[in-house]
Design a protein around this motif. Sequence first.
Motif, PDB file in Angstrom:
ATOM      1  N   LEU A 261       0.837  -1.300   0.128  1.00 35.40           N
ATOM      2  CA  LEU A 261       0.133   0.046  -0.020  1.00 35.40           C
ATOM      3  C   LEU A 261       0.869   1.216  -0.168  1.00 35.40           C
ATOM      4  O   LEU A 261       0.452   2.261  -0.664  1.00 35.40           O
ATOM      5  N   LYS A 262       1.880   1.273   0.797  1.00 32.93           N
ATOM      6  CA  LYS A 262       2.835   2.527   0.903  1.00 32.93           C
ATOM      7  C   LYS A 262       3.391   2.724  -0.364  1.00 32.93           C
ATOM      8  O   LYS A 262       3.682   3.752  -0.931  1.00 32.93           O
ATOM      9  N   LEU A 263       4.109   1.629  -1.075  1.00 35.07           N
ATOM     10  CA  LEU A 263       4.707   1.893  -2.220  1.00 35.07           C
ATOM     11  C   LEU A 263       4.139   2.005  -3.427  1.00 35.07           C
ATOM     12  O   LEU A 263       4.274   2.704  -4.100  1.00 35.07           O
ATOM     13  N   ALA A 264       2.605   1.679  -3.587  1.00 32.02           N
ATOM     14  CA  ALA A 264       1.665   1.863  -4.650  1.00 32.02           C
ATOM     15  C   ALA A 264       0.899   3.265  -4.653  1.00 32.02           C
ATOM     16  O   ALA A 264       0.560   3.665  -5.628  1.00 32.02           O
ATOM     17  N   THR A 265       0.677   3.368  -3.431  1.00 32.40           N
ATOM     18  CA  THR A 265      -0.004   4.804  -3.425  1.00 32.40           C
ATOM     19  C   THR A 265       0.685   6.095  -2.504  1.00 32.40           C
ATOM     20  O   THR A 265       0.086   6.904  -2.788  1.00 32.40           O
ATOM     21  N   GLY A 266       1.813   5.745  -1.867  1.00 31.20           N
ATOM     22  CA  GLY A 266       2.556   6.555  -1.099  1.00 31.20           C
ATOM     23  C   GLY A 266       1.550   7.122   0.233  1.00 31.20           C
ATOM     24  O   GLY A 266       1.927   7.998   0.703  1.00 31.20           O
ATOM     25  N   ALA A 267       0.535   5.853   0.375  1.00 26.94           N
ATOM     26  CA  ALA A 267      -0.230   6.625   1.819  1.00 26.94           C
ATOM     27  C   ALA A 267       0.640   6.402   2.841  1.00 26.94           C
ATOM     28  O   ALA A 267       1.469   5.580   2.955  1.00 26.94           O
ATOM     29  N   GLY A 268       0.259   7.279   3.978  1.00 22.81           N
ATOM     30  CA  GLY A 268       1.140   7.251   5.400  1.00 22.81           C
ATOM     31  C   GLY A 268       0.416   5.950   6.047  1.00 22.81           C
ATOM     32  O   GLY A 268      -0.625   5.849   6.118  1.00 22.81           O
ATOM     33  N   ILE A 269       1.386   5.008   6.564  1.00 21.21           N
ATOM     34  CA  ILE A 269       0.933   4.070   7.449  1.00 21.21           C
ATOM     35  C   ILE A 269       1.549   4.070   8.755  1.00 21.21           C
ATOM     36  O   ILE A 269       1.118   3.230   9.681  1.00 21.21           O
ATOM     37  N   GLY A 270       2.291   5.011   9.240  1.00 18.11           N
ATOM     38  CA  GLY A 270       2.915   5.031  10.428  1.00 18.11           C
ATOM     39  C   GLY A 270       2.079   5.248  11.676  1.00 18.11           C
ATOM     40  O   GLY A 270       2.295   4.622  12.643  1.00 18.11           O
ATOM     41  N   GLN A 271       0.843   5.978  11.195  1.00 17.33           N
ATOM     42  CA  GLN A 271      -0.037   6.076  12.480  1.00 17.33           C
ATOM     43  C   GLN A 271      -1.205   5.238  12.529  1.00 17.33           C
ATOM     44  O   GLN A 271      -2.176   5.126  13.266  1.00 17.33           O
ATOM     45  N   ARG A 272      -1.332   4.027  11.526  1.00 17.25           N
ATOM     46  CA  ARG A 272      -2.300   3.192  11.439  1.00 17.25           C
ATOM     47  C   ARG A 272      -2.443   2.216  12.498  1.00 17.25           C
ATOM     48  O   ARG A 272      -0.977   1.541  12.709  1.00 17.25           O
ATOM     49  N   PRO A 273      -3.416   1.884  13.300  1.00 15.98           N
ATOM     50  CA  PRO A 273      -3.196   0.756  14.148  1.00 15.98           C
ATOM     51  C   PRO A 273      -2.843  -0.542  13.603  1.00 15.98           C
ATOM     52  O   PRO A 273      -2.222  -1.457  14.470  1.00 15.98           O
ATOM     53  N   LEU A 274      -3.192  -0.848  12.515  1.00 14.31           N
ATOM     54  CA  LEU A 274      -2.858  -2.194  11.656  1.00 14.31           C
ATOM     55  C   LEU A 274      -1.320  -2.204  11.742  1.00 14.31           C
ATOM     56  O   LEU A 274      -1.129  -3.539  11.832  1.00 14.31           O
ATOM     57  N   LEU A 275      -0.635  -1.176  11.479  1.00 10.93           N
ATOM     58  CA  LEU A 275       0.570  -1.461  11.504  1.00 10.93           C
ATOM     59  C   LEU A 275       1.516  -2.046  12.970  1.00 10.93           C
ATOM     60  O   LEU A 275       2.229  -2.943  12.947  1.00 10.93           O
ATOM     61  N   GLN A 276       0.867  -1.366  14.079  1.00 13.36           N
ATOM     62  CA  GLN A 276       1.217  -1.768  15.334  1.00 13.36           C
ATOM     63  C   GLN A 276       0.593  -3.339  15.481  1.00 13.36           C
ATOM     64  O   GLN A 276       1.683  -4.077  16.115  1.00 13.36           O
ATOM     65  N   PHE A 277      -0.493  -3.775  14.979  1.00 18.46           N
ATOM     66  CA  PHE A 277      -1.182  -4.876  15.406  1.00 18.46           C
ATOM     67  C   PHE A 277      -0.105  -5.989  14.621  1.00 18.46           C
ATOM     68  O   PHE A 277       0.075  -7.186  14.990  1.00 18.46           O
ATOM     69  N   GLY A 278       0.291  -5.594  13.329  1.00 17.30           N
ATOM     70  CA  GLY A 278       1.027  -6.415  12.423  1.00 17.30           C
ATOM     71  C   GLY A 278       2.383  -6.883  13.017  1.00 17.30           C
ATOM     72  O   GLY A 278       3.130  -7.771  13.214  1.00 17.30           O
ATOM     73  N   ILE A 279       2.976  -5.537  13.565  1.00 18.85           N
ATOM     74  CA  ILE A 279       4.453  -5.658  14.180  1.00 18.85           C
ATOM     75  C   ILE A 279       4.259  -6.697  15.396  1.00 18.85           C
ATOM     76  O   ILE A 279       5.073  -7.612  15.832  1.00 18.85           O
ATOM     77  N   LEU A 280       3.335  -6.529  16.403  1.00 21.04           N
ATOM     78  CA  LEU A 280       2.905  -7.145  17.546  1.00 21.04           C
ATOM     79  C   LEU A 280       2.886  -8.629  17.229  1.00 21.04           C
ATOM     80  O   LEU A 280       3.539  -9.418  17.997  1.00 21.04           O
ATOM     81  N   SER A 281       1.871  -8.878  16.266  1.00 20.36           N
ATOM     82  CA  SER A 281       1.599 -10.310  15.967  1.00 20.36           C
ATOM     83  C   SER A 281       2.955 -11.230  15.425  1.00 20.36           C
ATOM     84  O   SER A 281       3.029 -12.171  15.783  1.00 20.36           O
ATOM     85  N   LEU A 282       3.714 -10.267  14.573  1.00 17.10           N
ATOM     86  CA  LEU A 282       4.926 -11.107  14.211  1.00 17.10           C
ATOM     87  C   LEU A 282       5.885 -11.355  15.577  1.00 17.10           C
ATOM     88  O   LEU A 282       6.458 -12.410  15.630  1.00 17.10           O
ATOM     89  N   LEU A 283       5.883 -10.379  16.383  1.00 15.35           N
ATOM     90  CA  LEU A 283       7.151 -10.666  17.333  1.00 15.35           C
ATOM     91  C   LEU A 283       6.565 -11.450  18.423  1.00 15.35           C
ATOM     92  O   LEU A 283       7.387 -12.557  18.778  1.00 15.35           O
ATOM     93  N   VAL A 284       5.173 -11.680  18.550  1.00 11.15           N
ATOM     94  CA  VAL A 284       4.869 -12.580  19.805  1.00 11.15           C
ATOM     95  C   VAL A 284       4.851 -13.753  18.976  1.00 11.15           C
ATOM     96  O   VAL A 284       5.005 -14.887  19.818  1.00 11.15           O
ATOM     97  N   GLY A 285       4.531 -14.030  17.563  1.00 11.96           N
ATOM     98  CA  GLY A 285       4.717 -15.309  16.989  1.00 11.96           C
ATOM     99  C   GLY A 285       6.075 -15.834  17.031  1.00 11.96           C
ATOM    100  O   GLY A 285       6.219 -16.850  17.183  1.00 11.96           O
ATOM    101  N   VAL A 286       7.122 -14.978  16.911  1.00 11.67           N
ATOM    102  CA  VAL A 286       8.364 -15.562  16.858  1.00 11.67           C
ATOM    103  C   VAL A 286       8.896 -16.068  18.212  1.00 11.67           C
ATOM    104  O   VAL A 286       9.353 -17.041  18.351  1.00 11.67           O
ATOM    105  N   GLN A 287       8.255 -15.367  19.307  1.00 13.25           N
ATOM    106  CA  GLN A 287       8.677 -15.658  20.542  1.00 13.25           C
ATOM    107  C   GLN A 287       8.098 -16.922  20.966  1.00 13.25           C
ATOM    108  O   GLN A 287       8.718 -17.617  21.712  1.00 13.25           O
ATOM    109  N   LEU A 288       6.629 -17.254  20.617  1.00 13.43           N
ATOM    110  CA  LEU A 288       6.011 -18.468  20.852  1.00 13.43           C
ATOM    111  C   LEU A 288       6.855 -19.629  20.108  1.00 13.43           C
ATOM    112  O   LEU A 288       6.741 -20.587  20.784  1.00 13.43           O
ATOM    113  N   VAL A 289       7.056 -19.444  18.807  1.00 12.48           N
ATOM    114  CA  VAL A 289       7.962 -20.278  18.257  1.00 12.48           C
ATOM    115  C   VAL A 289       9.142 -20.794  18.845  1.00 12.48           C
ATOM    116  O   VAL A 289       9.767 -21.922  19.192  1.00 12.48           O
TER     117      VAL A 289
END
Length: 329
Positions: A261-289
């Motif tokens: 989305l950022k590369l195709a439209t240039g839309a800002g994603i830094g303040q989107r809650p979805l970004l924080q959720f994605g980062i949190l899911s990835l980190l927690v997932g790696v920790q659980l593994v």
Amino acid sequence: MRTPVTLSAVVPVYNEIESLPAFHAELVEALHAMDVSSEIVYVDDGSSDGSTEELEKLHLGDPDTVRVVVLRRNFGKSAALAAGFDVARGELLVTLDADGQDVPAEIGTLLATMEREDLDLVGGWRAARIDRRAKRWTSRGYNAATRTFTGLDLHDFNTGFKLLKREVVEEMPLYGEFHRFVPVLAHDLGFRVGEVAVTHRPRQAGTSKYLSLTRFPKTMLDLLTVLFLTRFADRPLYLFGGVGALLSAVGFLILAYLSVLKLATGAGIGQRPLLQFGILSLLVGVQLVGTGFIGDVLRHSASREQVPYRIRRTLAPGVDPIDPLDGDA
């Protein structure tokens, strides 16, 4: 020389002074009517109402049959049963509650069912349970949840009226509130588990020591513990790794979507809650593994000193299978 004991009745007691005399008389009568050598093991779980003194009188009245274990304080029913099992001498052990709601004369029904169906553990199914409505409702919910999650098809998991062979209690851990899950733990160890309908009577004296509404949440948490121990204790990576992989995949897809989305439209994603959720899911997932891998390594190290199987019987030249119910054994 003491006579070998075939059947030990293990009875945890906690503040049951009003019920004990009648219960003991009925239990003695039931055991005398059976054609097996028997004993009674009372475990006083920190009583403060005079039950301890009453148990001492029962022992003095029949020291060859009645044995008493007095715990330093109230440790709970699982600990009391474990203490009774350690002291009991019988090849078969029957557990009853001292409140008089179980019918001692039906011990023979449990024994007959064990012999007929070749079982290692028989529970007394309280088909027509006589208790407060709240207690019955919570018990139904607990039994339904346990059947669903464990796959063991029993009606009454938490009955205090059970007949077990000695090898069952020797291999089964009892602590915390695990007395509620004895059939589940025994089944997981490969023992044959069944039940038979028995009579359940109203209390004749005293009051219940348990409040069902406060007990139910704790019981469900204990059920989660038992599910982990019976399904994932040998391979924790299956649980932690599975959940971790799912969270990692979700996090990766979210971050990939936001990157496109950022590369195709240039839309800002830094303040989107979805970004924080994605980062949190990835980190927690790696920790659980990683947690699953560590658990597998620890389990592998511990397994070097443990036997990963259970033998029911051995058939070989010079080896005769021994049945604990055989009086000559």
